[in-house]
Design a protein around this motif. Sequence first.
Motif, short mmCIF file in Angstrom:
data_model
loop_
_atom_site.label_atom_id
_atom_site.label_comp_id
_atom_site.label_asym_id
_atom_site.label_seq_id
_atom_site.Cartn_x
_atom_site.Cartn_y
_atom_site.Cartn_z
N ILE A 85 0.84 -1.21 0.00
CA ILE A 85 0.00 0.00 0.00
C ILE A 85 0.87 1.25 0.00
CG2 ILE A 85 -1.68 1.31 1.35
CD1 ILE A 85 -2.81 -1.43 2.25
N TYR A 86 1.95 1.23 0.79
CA TYR A 86 2.90 2.35 0.79
C TYR A 86 3.50 2.56 -0.59
CZ TYR A 86 3.11 2.79 5.91
OH TYR A 86 2.83 3.02 7.23
N LEU A 87 3.86 1.46 -1.25
CA LEU A 87 4.48 1.56 -2.57
C LEU A 87 3.50 2.11 -3.60
CD1 LEU A 87 7.07 0.99 -4.13
CD2 LEU A 87 6.18 -1.29 -4.60
N ILE A 88 2.25 1.68 -3.54
CA ILE A 88 1.23 2.20 -4.47
C ILE A 88 1.02 3.69 -4.24
CG2 ILE A 88 -1.23 2.10 -5.03
CD1 ILE A 88 -1.03 -0.95 -4.52
N ALA A 89 0.93 4.10 -2.98
CA ALA A 89 0.76 5.52 -2.66
C ALA A 89 1.97 6.34 -3.10
CB ALA A 89 0.53 5.70 -1.17
N PHE A 90 3.17 5.78 -2.94
CA PHE A 90 4.38 6.47 -3.38
C PHE A 90 4.38 6.67 -4.89
CE2 PHE A 90 8.69 6.10 -5.10
CZ PHE A 90 9.23 7.28 -4.60
N LEU A 91 4.07 5.61 -5.62
CA LEU A 91 4.07 5.71 -7.08
C LEU A 91 3.00 6.68 -7.58
CD1 LEU A 91 4.67 1.98 -8.03
CD2 LEU A 91 6.30 3.88 -8.13
N PHE A 92 1.83 6.67 -6.94
CA PHE A 92 0.76 7.59 -7.33
C PHE A 92 1.18 9.04 -7.08
CE2 PHE A 92 -3.06 10.04 -6.32
CZ PHE A 92 -3.74 9.92 -7.53
N SER A 93 1.72 9.33 -5.91
CA SER A 93 2.11 10.71 -5.60
C SER A 93 3.29 11.15 -6.45
CB SER A 93 2.43 10.86 -4.11
OG SER A 93 3.51 10.04 -3.76
N PHE A 94 4.21 10.23 -6.74
CA PHE A 94 5.33 10.56 -7.62
C PHE A 94 4.83 10.86 -9.04
CE2 PHE A 94 9.09 9.52 -10.19
CZ PHE A 94 10.01 10.36 -9.58
N GLY A 95 3.83 10.10 -9.48
CA GLY A 95 3.23 10.36 -10.80
C GLY A 95 2.55 11.71 -10.85
N VAL A 96 1.89 12.10 -9.76
CA VAL A 96 1.25 13.42 -9.70
C VAL A 96 2.31 14.51 -9.77
CG1 VAL A 96 -0.03 14.99 -8.18
CG2 VAL A 96 -0.81 12.66 -8.50
N LEU A 97 3.41 14.33 -9.08
CA LEU A 97 4.48 15.31 -9.12
C LEU A 97 5.06 15.45 -10.53
CD1 LEU A 97 6.40 14.53 -5.84
CD2 LEU A 97 5.15 16.61 -6.35
N ILE A 98 5.29 14.34 -11.20
CA ILE A 98 5.83 14.37 -12.56
C ILE A 98 4.84 14.99 -13.52
CG2 ILE A 98 6.61 12.92 -14.49
CD1 ILE A 98 8.63 13.19 -12.22
N ARG A 99 3.55 14.62 -13.39
CA ARG A 99 2.53 15.19 -14.27
C ARG A 99 2.43 16.70 -14.10
NH1 ARG A 99 -3.24 14.19 -12.54
NH2 ARG A 99 -2.63 15.99 -11.34
N ASP A 100 2.47 17.18 -12.85
CA ASP A 100 2.41 18.61 -12.60
C ASP A 100 3.64 19.33 -13.13
OD1 ASP A 100 -0.04 18.37 -11.42
OD2 ASP A 100 0.70 18.56 -9.35
N PHE A 101 4.78 18.66 -13.09
CA PHE A 101 6.00 19.29 -13.57
C PHE A 101 6.02 19.38 -15.09
CE2 PHE A 101 10.48 19.09 -14.89
CZ PHE A 101 10.92 20.25 -14.29
N LEU A 102 5.47 18.37 -15.76
CA LEU A 102 5.52 18.33 -17.22
C LEU A 102 4.45 19.19 -17.90
CD1 LEU A 102 6.37 14.59 -17.86
CD2 LEU A 102 7.90 16.55 -17.91
N THR A 103 3.34 19.43 -17.24
CA THR A 103 2.30 20.25 -17.85
C THR A 103 2.64 21.72 -17.71
OG1 THR A 103 1.02 20.25 -15.82
CG2 THR A 103 0.47 18.57 -17.45
N THR A 104 2.24 22.48 -18.69
CA THR A 104 2.49 23.92 -18.64
C THR A 104 1.35 24.60 -17.92
OG1 THR A 104 1.37 24.29 -20.73
CG2 THR A 104 3.74 23.86 -20.81
N GLY A 105 1.51 25.86 -17.61
CA GLY A 105 0.48 26.62 -16.91
C GLY A 105 -0.79 26.79 -17.72
N LYS A 106 -0.67 26.74 -19.05
CA LYS A 106 -1.84 26.91 -19.92
C LYS A 106 -2.72 25.66 -19.91
CE LYS A 106 0.58 30.00 -22.99
NZ LYS A 106 1.18 30.18 -24.30
N ASP A 107 -2.12 24.49 -19.65
CA ASP A 107 -2.88 23.24 -19.65
C ASP A 107 -3.71 23.06 -18.40
OD1 ASP A 107 -1.68 22.73 -22.04
OD2 ASP A 107 -0.19 21.35 -21.23
N LYS A 108 -3.29 23.71 -17.31
CA LYS A 108 -3.99 23.54 -16.03
C LYS A 108 -5.23 24.40 -16.00
CE LYS A 108 0.08 22.42 -13.34
NZ LYS A 108 0.90 22.78 -12.22
N PRO A 109 -6.26 23.93 -15.29
CA PRO A 109 -7.49 24.73 -15.21
C PRO A 109 -7.31 25.95 -14.33
CG PRO A 109 -7.76 22.60 -14.12
CD PRO A 109 -6.40 22.64 -14.71
#
Length: 65
Positions: A41-65
Amino acid sequence: MKTQKRLNVFALLIAFVTGYKCYVHFDVATFTFEKPVLDTIYLIAFLFSFGVLIRDFLTTGKDKP
């Protein structure tokens, strides 16, 4: 005007805590976890939060709502 990329502090905190717990519970000598179900469960939560961090880093400000 340039948009700044902001770091998601909540996802960073979750990634740090869950990643640290997985690291502490992992036994390198036997390649096993102390508590396999909880550490999964810790590993799944880590991978999910890491994915959110990467997704937020890769998207530009125009893509976000």
